[in-house]
Design a protein around this motif. Sequence first.
Motif, PDB file in Angstrom:
ATOM      1  N   ASP A 144       0.834  -1.205   0.000  1.00 13.55           N
ATOM      2  CA  ASP A 144       0.000   0.000   0.000  1.00 13.55           C
ATOM      3  C   ASP A 144       0.869   1.255   0.000  1.00 13.55           C
ATOM      4  OD1 ASP A 144      -2.347   1.507   0.035  1.00 13.55           O
ATOM      5  OD2 ASP A 144      -2.351   1.616   2.227  1.00 13.55           O
ATOM      6  N   GLN A 167       2.073   4.681  -1.315  1.00 14.61           N
ATOM      7  CA  GLN A 167       1.477   5.760  -2.100  1.00 14.61           C
ATOM      8  C   GLN A 167       2.450   6.912  -2.359  1.00 14.61           C
ATOM      9  OE1 GLN A 167      -2.393   6.924  -0.646  1.00 14.61           O
ATOM     10  NE2 GLN A 167      -2.854   4.844   0.043  1.00 14.61           N
ATOM     11  N   ASP A 176       7.858  -1.702  -5.230  1.00 12.87           N
ATOM     12  CA  ASP A 176       6.776  -0.736  -5.433  1.00 12.87           C
ATOM     13  C   ASP A 176       6.668  -0.183  -6.847  1.00 12.87           C
ATOM     14  OD1 ASP A 176       6.012  -0.578  -2.544  1.00 12.87           O
ATOM     15  OD2 ASP A 176       8.073   0.157  -2.386  1.00 12.87           O
ATOM     16  N   GLY A 232      -2.162  -3.778  -8.247  1.00 22.31           N
ATOM     17  CA  GLY A 232      -1.283  -2.764  -8.808  1.00 22.31           C
ATOM     18  C   GLY A 232      -1.787  -2.188 -10.111  1.00 22.31           C
ATOM     19  N   THR A 264       0.295   0.927  -6.283  1.00 22.86           N
ATOM     20  CA  THR A 264      -1.010   1.547  -6.066  1.00 22.86           C
ATOM     21  C   THR A 264      -1.285   2.579  -7.156  1.00 22.86           C
ATOM     22  OG1 THR A 264      -0.104   3.331  -4.691  1.00 22.86           O
ATOM     23  CG2 THR A 264      -0.789   1.304  -3.550  1.00 22.86           C
TER      24      THR A 264
END
Length: 258
Positions: free
Chosen positions: A147, A149, A200, A224, A245
Amino acid sequence: MTEEPDAEFLFALCDAAAAQTLPRFRTGTDVDNKIKGAFDPVTEADRAAERAVIERIQARYPDHAILGEEYGARGEGRLRWVIDPIDGTRSFISGIPLWGTLIGFTVDGHARAGIMSQPYIGERFWADASGAYCDGPGGRRPMTTRDTQDLDEAILFTTAPELMGGDLADRFSALSSAVRLTRYGADCYAFALLAAGQVDLCVETGLQPYDIVALIPMIEKAGGVITTWDGGRAEEGGSVLAAATPELHERALRVFNG
């Protein structure tokens, strides 16, 4: 209703590929170069694995189209398999277990199922109609992206910074400077780890469909986002950005595209 491949068939295809790749890994296999004046390696492991996968697809789905890195396109129609028998051949010939077999399935050009198999380590990352999952030494588990961001909390991967030539080098440098950590060299493995919640961001350029189609469903089904740099679908390859995200994807595109 379109018959989509299930996980068991994807596994069977990867087993067929592994029967050709593993006996040739770390054995000093001969290497050919596909591009004069550059280095684009291919081995008999690549060719044999792709042949094995094609044979099994044609036996079960004789009407499906196929696109492979080594043997090109065959057949036409709404349903197509996209194969990279060894994504990361440079790692393969160097004895580094960061290569993988990529097998994707598209309907009307949209990626619907896919698998990345690393048989030496014993890991498989895949997505089918039921969701996205990982099999490995710790057993099977569903995949969920992290998660993350904000860019300053993100781990970024790209295969090699030198692939970002010209103004892309400056754009990549800006993105790399904005994230927590930048790492290199994992090819398809980095995208699989993004789906599995370890990475990420992944940024690549110059991709072909067989480099990315298998990875799209697992990233999307894990939560994703994966697009081209202009925000379009990524099935045709090119320049691609994947993020854990939607918020991180938007922020990374904004930095990368100035």
